[in-house]
Structures are given as structure tokens and as C-alpha cells.
Design a protein around this motif. Sequence first.
Motif, PDB file in Angstrom:
ATOM      1  N   ALA A  52      28.630  36.455  39.678  1.00  0.00           N
ATOM      2  CA  ALA A  52      28.883  34.873  39.893  1.00  0.00           C
ATOM      3  C   ALA A  52      30.366  34.938  40.877  1.00  0.00           C
ATOM      4  O   ALA A  52      30.957  33.716  41.309  1.00  0.00           O
ATOM      5  CB  ALA A  52      29.954  34.832  38.229  1.00  0.00           C
TER       6      ALA A  52
ATOM      7  N   LEU B 114      38.729  33.268  44.396  1.00  0.00           N
ATOM      8  CA  LEU B 114      38.820  33.533  43.395  1.00  0.00           C
ATOM      9  C   LEU B 114      40.193  33.525  42.616  1.00  0.00           C
ATOM     10  O   LEU B 114      41.360  33.916  41.467  1.00  0.00           O
ATOM     11  CB  LEU B 114      38.339  34.439  42.604  1.00  0.00           C
ATOM     12  CG  LEU B 114      36.868  33.848  42.053  1.00  0.00           C
ATOM     13  CD1 LEU B 114      35.750  35.084  41.644  1.00  0.00           C
ATOM     14  CD2 LEU B 114      36.265  32.778  41.275  1.00  0.00           C
TER      15      LEU B 114
ATOM     16  N   LEU C   6      46.790  38.863  37.106  1.00  0.00           N
ATOM     17  CA  LEU C   6      45.538  37.965  36.910  1.00  0.00           C
ATOM     18  C   LEU C   6      44.171  37.730  37.783  1.00  0.00           C
ATOM     19  O   LEU C   6      43.620  37.867  37.463  1.00  0.00           O
ATOM     20  CB  LEU C   6      45.885  36.596  36.762  1.00  0.00           C
ATOM     21  CG  LEU C   6      45.647  35.268  36.249  1.00  0.00           C
ATOM     22  CD1 LEU C   6      45.122  35.799  35.140  1.00  0.00           C
ATOM     23  CD2 LEU C   6      46.297  34.119  36.110  1.00  0.00           C
TER      24      LEU C   6
ATOM     25  N   VAL D 220      41.518  41.149  36.849  1.00  0.00           N
ATOM     26  CA  VAL D 220      40.949  40.724  35.538  1.00  0.00           C
ATOM     27  C   VAL D 220      39.896  39.482  36.032  1.00  0.00           C
ATOM     28  O   VAL D 220      39.103  39.689  35.694  1.00  0.00           O
ATOM     29  CB  VAL D 220      41.977  40.707  34.377  1.00  0.00           C
ATOM     30  CG1 VAL D 220      42.728  41.247  33.787  1.00  0.00           C
ATOM     31  CG2 VAL D 220      42.639  39.011  34.674  1.00  0.00           C
ATOM     32  N   ILE D 221      40.236  38.415  36.269  1.00  0.00           N
ATOM     33  CA  ILE D 221      39.178  37.861  37.261  1.00  0.00           C
ATOM     34  C   ILE D 221      38.023  37.910  37.938  1.00  0.00           C
ATOM     35  O   ILE D 221      36.813  37.635  37.561  1.00  0.00           O
ATOM     36  CB  ILE D 221      39.865  36.169  37.823  1.00  0.00           C
ATOM     37  CG1 ILE D 221      40.871  35.468  37.046  1.00  0.00           C
ATOM     38  CG2 ILE D 221      38.720  34.818  38.248  1.00  0.00           C
ATOM     39  CD1 ILE D 221      41.801  34.427  37.441  1.00  0.00           C
TER      40      ILE D 221
ATOM     41  N   TYR E   4      35.723  40.465  35.801  1.00  0.00           N
ATOM     42  CA  TYR E   4      34.781  39.990  35.109  1.00  0.00           C
ATOM     43  C   TYR E   4      33.758  38.712  35.936  1.00  0.00           C
ATOM     44  O   TYR E   4      32.616  39.534  35.258  1.00  0.00           O
ATOM     45  CB  TYR E   4      35.236  38.783  34.486  1.00  0.00           C
ATOM     46  CG  TYR E   4      34.283  38.145  33.207  1.00  0.00           C
ATOM     47  CD1 TYR E   4      34.267  38.874  32.712  1.00  0.00           C
ATOM     48  CD2 TYR E   4      34.394  36.388  33.921  1.00  0.00           C
ATOM     49  CE1 TYR E   4      33.569  38.009  31.915  1.00  0.00           C
ATOM     50  CE2 TYR E   4      33.282  36.113  32.860  1.00  0.00           C
ATOM     51  CZ  TYR E   4      33.232  36.491  31.721  1.00  0.00           C
ATOM     52  OH  TYR E   4      32.002  36.022  30.323  1.00  0.00           O
ATOM     53  N   ALA E   5      34.067  38.368  37.422  1.00  0.00           N
ATOM     54  CA  ALA E   5      33.336  37.390  37.611  1.00  0.00           C
ATOM     55  C   ALA E   5      32.182  38.789  38.177  1.00  0.00           C
ATOM     56  O   ALA E   5      30.178  38.350  38.489  1.00  0.00           O
ATOM     57  CB  ALA E   5      33.779  36.290  38.875  1.00  0.00           C
TER      58      ALA E   5
END
Lengths: 143, 143
Positions: free
Chosen positions: A76, A87, A115, A118-119, A122-123
Motif C-alpha cells: 500500500a 506519504l 508520525l 508510523v504511517i 503501517y502502509a
Amino acid sequence: MLISTKGRYALRILIDMAEHQTAGCITLQEIAQRQDISEKYLESIVRELVKKGIVAGQRGKGGGYRLCRSPEQITAAEVLRIMEGSLAPVACLTEGAAPCRKAAQCRTLDFWRGLRDVIDDYARSCTIADMMQTGGDGDDYII
Amino acid sequence: MLISTKGRYALRILIDMAEHQTAGCITLQEIAQRQDISEKYLESIVRELVKKGIVAGQRGKGGGYRLCRSPEQITAAEVLRIMEGSLAPVACLTEGAAPCRKAAQCRTLDFWRGLRDVIDDYARSCTIADMMQTGGDGDDYII
DNA sequence: TCTTATTCCTACTATACTCGTAGGAAAGTA
DNA sequence: TACTTTCCTACGAGTATAGTAGGAATAAGA
């Protein structure tokens, strides 16, 4: 702070292609009908994916698109980065941005870096194949 | 997928107020000068924070603003949610949005929910007090 | 009371971005 | 040649962002 339709549709398109993969090609028309997205708008999204080597197009009768990699190998993060440009949640952390002159003094930079991380983590941990496992039974999507 | 200036500035304003806290009030003019943000634009941001009870304003000579809570009790999540409206990455997950008709069939919903959660968890874990500990020595910020 | 300093409130604007649409050229198949 | 499909460029309506402008209300001090 919303993901645009380009990013959201791109994921849906790739999941759709992965689910309906055959030996041949999948046409935009098929995808557009299943996903209920305008063929013309789809085109502009798929073109980006072609340019970045996620899918390949074949022109002419019997043509269409196919995935260049298996769904397990498309994250993703990669797709969203292509469609959204980045992102990063703030401009000074976008890839290729000039480093901020006052980064050393900035009270908020560490927060934004965290931030972003973590984005991104996860992606990167979620692939098209993972998404195929979730949800229900059909070709129905809303977002 | 960028955080707007409102969200970024709001964090800087609150950090600034926390660092320069005294018995009295802090004026917009002071903050505007230190942060190099237009006083008028600051005003529109601070008004939101007043409305939500993060800071309180006092009019007239000697007036200004002060924090309603200690910096330890103000999280980034709360501030960003006020300024950005929501921290959700897609419209169907914004607070108060009507639940999606086809949520049960959606292949991407779980992914977006997970993304929302990692963003929310991270932002709730970071307070204004935490940000005061990071960065350098001055009132200099860029983002 | 008059002046000054400050927040509070409403309205406006320029620019950029999002979300598409339109039309046709190029290329491949039968 | 006829047909199908991707590829490419340009345009457009609507919305959001990032402010700006002007003044009313309120409070303190001379």
C-alpha cells in the motif's frame, strides 16, 4: 488530511486486477464497470501505475493491463506514494524536499517524523494480497 | 495527505504559550512575532482553540490568552482533530460520518481503519509537554 | 470619562488543488 | 481496412487553503 480519490481508487483497481487475473489482459472497461468509476478517470490513474512499473499496458484488440508483480509484492505504501506524491504529513518531510534550515531548533519536527514513520511502517506492512483477504464477497466498494 | 497550516501552527502556538507561560496573559502580538505568523491568521486559529476550551482569552488592556490545562494534558491528537476536523485518512471514517452501506464487502476498509488507528494512537501519545522537550534552544520553527 | 490595548466577529479574496471530462493519436489484432 | 484498446494533451467546474480587512465589544488605566 484525507487520502485523495486517486490513492483510494488505485488500491481498488489493483485489488480488482489481482482478483480477476487471467493469462491475458484486463481492460479498463471491465474495471470501470466493476468498480463504478469513470473509464476516463481510471485511465489517468492507471497511467501513473504504468509509468511506475506496477502494471503494464498492451494496446490494440485483446489488449488491456496486467500486474507486473504478484499482489504479495505490491505494498500500500508504494501505491499511495505514487498517487499522493508522498506519504509525509508535512511538506518539510516529503522525499526530495530541501532540509529545513531550522530543523535543529524545531520543537515539532520530531513529532512529525514520528508520525511519518508510523504511517510508513503501517502502509509498508500491508500488501494488495493482504487486502484481498479482507472484506466480504463481491466487487463492491464504496470508498 | 498533508496537515494544513492550521494544524501545524496550532501546535506551535500552544508550545509557544507553554514555554512563555506566566501568571498573566500572552498576547497574540507576542506569539505572532516569535512565531513569525500573521497576527490576523493566528487569530483565526486561536479562536478555534478558545471555542474548544484549550485556551482562554481575556479582552481589554492587559488581556491575552492562557492555557486552560497544563501542557501534559494537551495531546497532539486533540489539537489536530480540532484544527483538521478529523484525523481519519478517508471520509467514510470521519467522526460522525454515516456508516458506509457496503462496508461489509469493502476490501480496503480494514486497511483504512488500521491506518486511522496507528495515526490516532501515535498522536494521542504525544503531548505539548513532550514537544517542549525536543528540538533546540530557541523560538525558531519553520514548519 | 477618555484613551488605549486587546480579543472577538463577519466577510471577502486569490490561488491552488481535486476530480474529473473531452477529443483524438498511436498501436496492435483480425 | 476495420476495430479495439491504450496513450497523450488539454481543459473546466467546484472546493479548500491560506490568508486579509475592517470594525465591534470589552477591559484597564490616566
